[in-house]
Design a protein around this motif. Structure first.
Motif, PDB file in Angstrom:
ATOM      1  N   VAL A   1     -36.591  29.390  -2.215  1.00 50.22           N
ATOM      2  CA  VAL A   1     -36.478  27.951  -1.952  1.00 50.22           C
ATOM      3  C   VAL A   1     -37.805  27.418  -1.405  1.00 50.22           C
ATOM      4  O   VAL A   1     -38.289  26.359  -1.830  1.00 50.22           O
ATOM      5  CB  VAL A   1     -35.302  27.658  -0.987  1.00 50.22           C
ATOM      6  CG1 VAL A   1     -35.331  26.216  -0.496  1.00 50.22           C
ATOM      7  CG2 VAL A   1     -33.978  27.974  -1.666  1.00 50.22           C
ATOM      8  N   GLY A   2     -38.394  28.136  -0.473  1.00 53.66           N
ATOM      9  CA  GLY A   2     -39.679  27.714   0.091  1.00 53.66           C
ATOM     10  C   GLY A   2     -40.777  27.646  -0.955  1.00 53.66           C
ATOM     11  O   GLY A   2     -41.553  26.688  -1.000  1.00 53.66           O
ATOM     12  N   LEU A   3     -40.840  28.654  -1.823  1.00 53.88           N
ATOM     13  CA  LEU A   3     -41.867  28.664  -2.878  1.00 53.88           C
ATOM     14  C   LEU A   3     -41.622  27.553  -3.896  1.00 53.88           C
ATOM     15  O   LEU A   3     -42.571  26.937  -4.386  1.00 53.88           O
ATOM     16  CB  LEU A   3     -41.909  30.028  -3.563  1.00 53.88           C
ATOM     17  CG  LEU A   3     -42.519  31.150  -2.723  1.00 53.88           C
ATOM     18  CD1 LEU A   3     -42.325  32.497  -3.412  1.00 53.88           C
ATOM     19  CD2 LEU A   3     -44.001  30.890  -2.458  1.00 53.88           C
TER      20      LEU A   3
ATOM     21  N   GLY B 277     -45.969  47.377 -11.699  1.00 54.77           N
ATOM     22  CA  GLY B 277     -44.638  47.632 -12.247  1.00 54.77           C
ATOM     23  C   GLY B 277     -43.580  47.382 -11.192  1.00 54.77           C
ATOM     24  O   GLY B 277     -43.688  46.492 -10.367  1.00 54.77           O
ATOM     25  N   ALA B 278     -42.556  48.186 -11.204  1.00 53.62           N
ATOM     26  CA  ALA B 278     -41.438  48.009 -10.279  1.00 53.62           C
ATOM     27  C   ALA B 278     -41.595  48.859  -9.023  1.00 53.62           C
ATOM     28  O   ALA B 278     -40.719  48.874  -8.176  1.00 53.62           O
ATOM     29  CB  ALA B 278     -40.136  48.360 -10.984  1.00 53.62           C
ATOM     30  N   ALA B 279     -42.684  49.579  -8.906  1.00 54.39           N
ATOM     31  CA  ALA B 279     -42.859  50.516  -7.786  1.00 54.39           C
ATOM     32  C   ALA B 279     -42.954  49.787  -6.456  1.00 54.39           C
ATOM     33  O   ALA B 279     -43.807  48.935  -6.267  1.00 54.39           O
ATOM     34  CB  ALA B 279     -44.113  51.351  -8.009  1.00 54.39           C
ATOM     35  N   GLY B 280     -42.104  50.137  -5.554  1.00 55.77           N
ATOM     36  CA  GLY B 280     -42.202  49.673  -4.176  1.00 55.77           C
ATOM     37  C   GLY B 280     -42.017  48.194  -3.964  1.00 55.77           C
ATOM     38  O   GLY B 280     -42.520  47.653  -3.001  1.00 55.77           O
ATOM     39  N   ARG B 281     -41.308  47.520  -4.823  1.00 53.82           N
ATOM     40  CA  ARG B 281     -41.142  46.081  -4.689  1.00 53.82           C
ATOM     41  C   ARG B 281     -39.953  45.765  -3.793  1.00 53.82           C
ATOM     42  O   ARG B 281     -38.893  46.316  -3.944  1.00 53.82           O
ATOM     43  CB  ARG B 281     -40.925  45.446  -6.046  1.00 53.82           C
ATOM     44  CG  ARG B 281     -40.645  43.973  -5.935  1.00 53.82           C
ATOM     45  CD  ARG B 281     -40.786  43.197  -7.201  1.00 53.82           C
ATOM     46  NE  ARG B 281     -41.895  43.559  -8.019  1.00 53.82           N
ATOM     47  CZ  ARG B 281     -43.173  43.242  -7.771  1.00 53.82           C
ATOM     48  NH1 ARG B 281     -43.478  42.582  -6.689  1.00 53.82           N
ATOM     49  NH2 ARG B 281     -44.118  43.592  -8.600  1.00 53.82           N
ATOM     50  N   ARG B 282     -40.185  44.843  -2.884  1.00 52.11           N
ATOM     51  CA  ARG B 282     -39.093  44.331  -2.045  1.00 52.11           C
ATOM     52  C   ARG B 282     -38.664  43.004  -2.664  1.00 52.11           C
ATOM     53  O   ARG B 282     -39.507  42.180  -3.004  1.00 52.11           O
ATOM     54  CB  ARG B 282     -39.567  44.137  -0.620  1.00 52.11           C
ATOM     55  CG  ARG B 282     -39.998  45.457   0.024  1.00 52.11           C
ATOM     56  CD  ARG B 282     -40.452  45.247   1.406  1.00 52.11           C
ATOM     57  NE  ARG B 282     -39.265  45.198   2.253  1.00 52.11           N
ATOM     58  CZ  ARG B 282     -39.314  44.970   3.542  1.00 52.11           C
ATOM     59  NH1 ARG B 282     -40.455  44.742   4.129  1.00 52.11           N
ATOM     60  NH2 ARG B 282     -38.218  44.959   4.258  1.00 52.11           N
ATOM     61  N   PRO B 283     -37.375  42.776  -2.793  1.00 56.53           N
ATOM     62  CA  PRO B 283     -36.910  41.547  -3.443  1.00 56.53           C
ATOM     63  C   PRO B 283     -37.256  40.301  -2.627  1.00 56.53           C
ATOM     64  O   PRO B 283     -37.321  40.339  -1.400  1.00 56.53           O
ATOM     65  CB  PRO B 283     -35.400  41.742  -3.532  1.00 56.53           C
ATOM     66  CG  PRO B 283     -35.066  42.782  -2.532  1.00 56.53           C
ATOM     67  CD  PRO B 283     -36.285  43.630  -2.361  1.00 56.53           C
ATOM     68  N   VAL B 284     -37.459  39.212  -3.352  1.00 55.66           N
ATOM     69  CA  VAL B 284     -37.713  37.918  -2.725  1.00 55.66           C
ATOM     70  C   VAL B 284     -36.377  37.398  -2.200  1.00 55.66           C
ATOM     71  O   VAL B 284     -35.371  37.441  -2.903  1.00 55.66           O
ATOM     72  CB  VAL B 284     -38.312  36.942  -3.758  1.00 55.66           C
ATOM     73  CG1 VAL B 284     -38.463  35.551  -3.181  1.00 55.66           C
ATOM     74  CG2 VAL B 284     -39.650  37.466  -4.265  1.00 55.66           C
ATOM     75  N   THR B 285     -36.383  36.909  -0.970  1.00 59.30           N
ATOM     76  CA  THR B 285     -35.146  36.386  -0.386  1.00 59.30           C
ATOM     77  C   THR B 285     -34.882  34.980  -0.908  1.00 59.30           C
ATOM     78  O   THR B 285     -35.780  34.324  -1.467  1.00 59.30           O
ATOM     79  CB  THR B 285     -35.232  36.352   1.153  1.00 59.30           C
ATOM     80  OG1 THR B 285     -36.217  35.363   1.523  1.00 59.30           O
ATOM     81  CG2 THR B 285     -35.601  37.710   1.724  1.00 59.30           C
TER      82      THR B 285
END
Length: 175
Positions: free
Chosen positions: A156-158, A143-151
């Protein structure tokens, strides 16, 4: 007056607390409700990868179905056809091992069920299909627990990695 437990109850209470602690380890918490936008986006990307992988791998595997009895033997022999195919085969097998270890440990950590079916499916269908499906199941559990946002740099790299790898898949798959 303070009531002390009877001497015979001390062992029962201790056994009950040990049992409850052990059961907590075997019964992970239910999935978190409310998957974030990032989580939904990841699930969508993983689903697209699984579908593309299914089509790309099985469009090639069909070539071996003219001889069902020799399917596996012929297929495995062709993975050793030249140094390039051997390198790719060894690379995928070792990646499969790493993915399998990650799948089992993450499944236990987050309570994803049927992890061994994803691994068996990796052999029977393609690990490039079942690993993204596992990642979807994992994402839904987290779920949304403990997620750090993707920079932005990560995104761009992905995207560049995805474009390059998709181009290679098409180049290999379309011959």
């Amino acid at each position: 007056m303070h009531h002390l437990p009877h001497w015979s109850q001390i062992g029962v209470d201790r056994a009950n607390s040990i049992y409850r602690a052990r059961m907590a380890d075997h019964n992970p918490a239910p999935p978190t409700t409310g998957v974030s936008f990032t989580g939904r986006l990841l699930c969508s990307v993983y689903a697209v990868i699984a579908v593309v992988a299914l089509v790309a791998t099985w469009s090639q595997n069909i070539a071996y179905l003219d001889s069902p009895a020799g399917f596996l033997i012929d297929f495995l022999d062709d993975t050793k056809a030249n140094p390039g195919s051997r390198s790719m085969t060894v690379d995928i097998l070792l990646l499969f091992l790493s993915a399998g270890i990650l799948m089992v440990t993450e499944a236990r950590k987050h309570g994803v069920r049927f992890v061994w079916l994803y691994i068996i499916g990796g052999f029977a269908i393609a690990i490039s299909v079942t690993f993204p499906l596992f990642l979807i199941a994992r994402e839904l559990r987290i779920g949304a627990a403990g997620r750090r946002p993707v920079t932005v740099v990560d995104a761009v790299g992905l995207a560049a990695l995805a474009a390059a790898l998709l181009a290679l898949v098409l180049w290999v798959d379309l011959g």
